[in-house]
Design an enzyme around this catalytic site. Sequence first.
Site, PDB file in Angstrom:
ATOM      1  N   ASP A 141      45.310  41.415  50.747  1.00 20.16           N
ATOM      2  CA  ASP A 141      44.873  40.859  49.573  1.00 20.16           C
ATOM      3  C   ASP A 141      45.478  41.786  48.362  1.00 20.16           C
ATOM      4  O   ASP A 141      46.421  41.903  47.388  1.00 20.16           O
ATOM      5  CB  ASP A 141      44.490  40.397  48.888  1.00 20.16           C
ATOM      6  CG  ASP A 141      44.494  39.420  47.424  1.00 20.16           C
ATOM      7  OD1 ASP A 141      44.912  39.317  47.401  1.00 20.16           O
ATOM      8  OD2 ASP A 141      42.958  39.976  46.717  1.00 20.16           O
ATOM      9  N   HIS A 142      44.206  43.489  48.517  1.00 25.50           N
ATOM     10  CA  HIS A 142      44.005  43.844  47.846  1.00 25.50           C
ATOM     11  C   HIS A 142      45.711  45.212  47.846  1.00 25.50           C
ATOM     12  O   HIS A 142      45.143  46.152  46.825  1.00 25.50           O
ATOM     13  CB  HIS A 142      42.645  44.576  48.124  1.00 25.50           C
ATOM     14  CG  HIS A 142      42.111  43.930  47.649  1.00 25.50           C
ATOM     15  ND1 HIS A 142      40.484  44.456  47.806  1.00 25.50           N
ATOM     16  CD2 HIS A 142      41.687  42.840  47.050  1.00 25.50           C
ATOM     17  CE1 HIS A 142      39.380  43.381  47.641  1.00 25.50           C
ATOM     18  NE2 HIS A 142      40.505  42.339  47.366  1.00 25.50           N
ATOM     19  N   ASP A 143      46.707  44.955  48.535  1.00 28.29           N
ATOM     20  CA  ASP A 143      47.946  45.178  48.643  1.00 28.29           C
ATOM     21  C   ASP A 143      48.672  44.877  47.397  1.00 28.29           C
ATOM     22  O   ASP A 143      49.433  46.531  47.160  1.00 28.29           O
ATOM     23  CB  ASP A 143      48.154  46.122  49.818  1.00 28.29           C
ATOM     24  CG  ASP A 143      49.361  46.911  49.853  1.00 28.29           C
ATOM     25  OD1 ASP A 143      49.621  47.418  48.700  1.00 28.29           O
ATOM     26  OD2 ASP A 143      49.938  46.501  51.061  1.00 28.29           O
ATOM     27  N   ARG A 189      38.671  48.097  43.376  1.00 26.14           N
ATOM     28  CA  ARG A 189      37.711  47.166  44.163  1.00 26.14           C
ATOM     29  C   ARG A 189      37.415  47.285  45.651  1.00 26.14           C
ATOM     30  O   ARG A 189      36.755  46.665  46.136  1.00 26.14           O
ATOM     31  CB  ARG A 189      38.850  45.434  44.666  1.00 26.14           C
ATOM     32  CG  ARG A 189      38.609  45.017  43.389  1.00 26.14           C
ATOM     33  CD  ARG A 189      39.445  43.869  43.296  1.00 26.14           C
ATOM     34  NE  ARG A 189      41.007  43.686  43.718  1.00 26.14           N
ATOM     35  CZ  ARG A 189      41.914  43.681  44.007  1.00 26.14           C
ATOM     36  NH1 ARG A 189      42.666  41.736  43.425  1.00 26.14           N
ATOM     37  NH2 ARG A 189      43.208  44.239  44.189  1.00 26.14           N
ATOM     38  N   THR A 193      51.380  46.674  42.713  1.00 27.14           N
ATOM     39  CA  THR A 193      53.074  46.697  42.946  1.00 27.14           C
ATOM     40  C   THR A 193      52.791  45.700  43.937  1.00 27.14           C
ATOM     41  O   THR A 193      52.362  44.959  44.649  1.00 27.14           O
ATOM     42  CB  THR A 193      53.797  47.896  43.744  1.00 27.14           C
ATOM     43  OG1 THR A 193      53.180  47.594  44.899  1.00 27.14           O
ATOM     44  CG2 THR A 193      53.486  49.320  43.156  1.00 27.14           C
TER      45      THR A 193
END
Length: 642
Positions: A92-94, A241, A171
Amino acid sequence: MCFHSKYRSFDGSCNNFAHPMWGSSLTGFRRILLPVYENGFSQPVGWNKDVKYNGFVLPSARAISTAVITTTEISEDVQISHMAMQWGQWLDHDLDHALPSVSSQTWDGVDCKKTCDYAAPCFPIDVPNNDPRINNRRCIDFIRTSSVCGSGMSSVLFGTLQPREQINQLTSYIDASQVYGFESVVANDLRDLSNENGLLRVGTTFPGRKPLLPTTGINAMDCRRNLDESTRACFVAGDIRANEQIGLAAMHTIWMREHNRLALQLKSLNSFWDGEKVYQEARKIVGAQIQMITYYHWLPLILGREHFKKLGEYKEYDSYLNPSVSNVFATAALRFGHSMINPVLHRYDENFDPIPQGHLLLRHAFFSPWRLVDEGGVDPLLRGMFTTPAKLKTSTQNLNSELTEKLFYTAHAVALDLAAINIQRGRDHAIPGYTKWREVCNMSEVNDFDDLSNEISDQTVRDKLKHLYGSVHNIDVWVGGILEDQVDGGKVGPLFSCLLLEQFKRLRDGDRLWFENPTVFKPEQLAQIKKTSLARILCDNGDNIDTIGENVFLIPEVQDGMVSCDDLSSIDIRFWADCESCGDYTQDSTLSRTRRDTTSTKYHDSQNYRLNDLETANEDLQEMVRNLQKRLELLEETCNRQ
């Protein structure tokens, strides 16, 4: 064009040459359905508290959380490990980060943490009078997401009213932007430019351990420390984060190390490469590894094998497919993973016994990066993740109370509630209701709450929803999706399965630099990438992990227990030997192939080959001369015969 044809830009631009901004950072989310704003273009759903929807006033997000989402009872999953949850957050953090408003104050200077009024950018979550936890405050603070310039209120300045659209800071591609950053300034700051080894910067190294993340940099990290820990440093990474919870910080550490491990191997193999070439090639491999793990190891377990088949096999790049992350995917569907989070992070030593500091309540894992320094490094957390079952989601066990009653409690006057935040965020983003998305996914039509019985089978849960919402068409999309029964073999209900498939197909087929696109890696390199496993990466980059589950997303009991790291396949980096750049080819294609075949045999069969090993290089040179002499003799014989 030369760069973009081979490597990704940091901000995702120029992946699609015809639509160079598709999927790039700091652009708006993609809409599948038109937004539903209360005033038509900017006010979130529920902004005017007396407005009725389908004849009913919407319930408070906090009331919904306490009534049907929060649980103190925890059942263990019988198949999936806690690492599957951690990978979901890592992924998710990508892909997405909805940027909060630039300012946390109202126009008249009131901080959103100190007001319960709806005044931009504040959209506080109302607390019911009979709340089981909160009795000293009327609200939980909440700040709206930033919008694209020219949308919402700012569209008035451009002469045309345009619905408010939220910004994705990252992105949309699976490109390891959480490792490298979402723009070139951040990416360059994270690099070690003191040499030509193509490395990422590292922080402190303690005896018996590998380097930790750096603690200085320009990327403004979110690190809500306790007052008595205000002097402790926070880690710096590609995503702000990274310090949010200690398990996530451990993953950031592992992948920083993986980049540097690959970079050093590539530099040893191709000593003539400069630092930029080494860095970009290592970055390219890391991004491919994350794609491989996500689609071939993680996603089938989340969707279930039968639903995963709907994704189909990879065929080719589709330049007409917009891969940008949809608003509903980021705001609702991908947040299914919150239901898999355990209230405790288990930590084990090399003998798989609890470490002296014990296991960690989730409330103490938030914003506590110092624990990686003081409490055993990354290994205990990683061992806990791949040996401990994830939380099992049932109809009455959705989010554990550590997430709804103790979230970030050290940094807020009232501890946050993740379920309520998910609901409020959906309203802030004007995401249409649950029943509208059922139509998108070709699910059965519903007109009352009993029509949901095929997907939400628990009668008690449906009765609570009716009491809260009044109309089935008022159900928030995240609420309906999270309460659905899971599909066979999967960890999501049918709605989220549909929305996840829609997005993951775009992320794969709409990515020109997808690792399986034949133009990205040579066939022999792709074969090596497909040997990737998260288990191997943890073995290579943990401090001292030597025993592990072969598939770390499954608990050891459902596979053949644990295995030695030595038994796991690994990428053979020798297939990245740059023969063209070091002059290994001649203009004569026949002699070139002959020369390449004879010399590469020795290169690829020697496990200890290094370009800086002069003795080995001399032996290779002599072997090459002998081969050339044989070729000359053959040519002379041929000429004599002719």
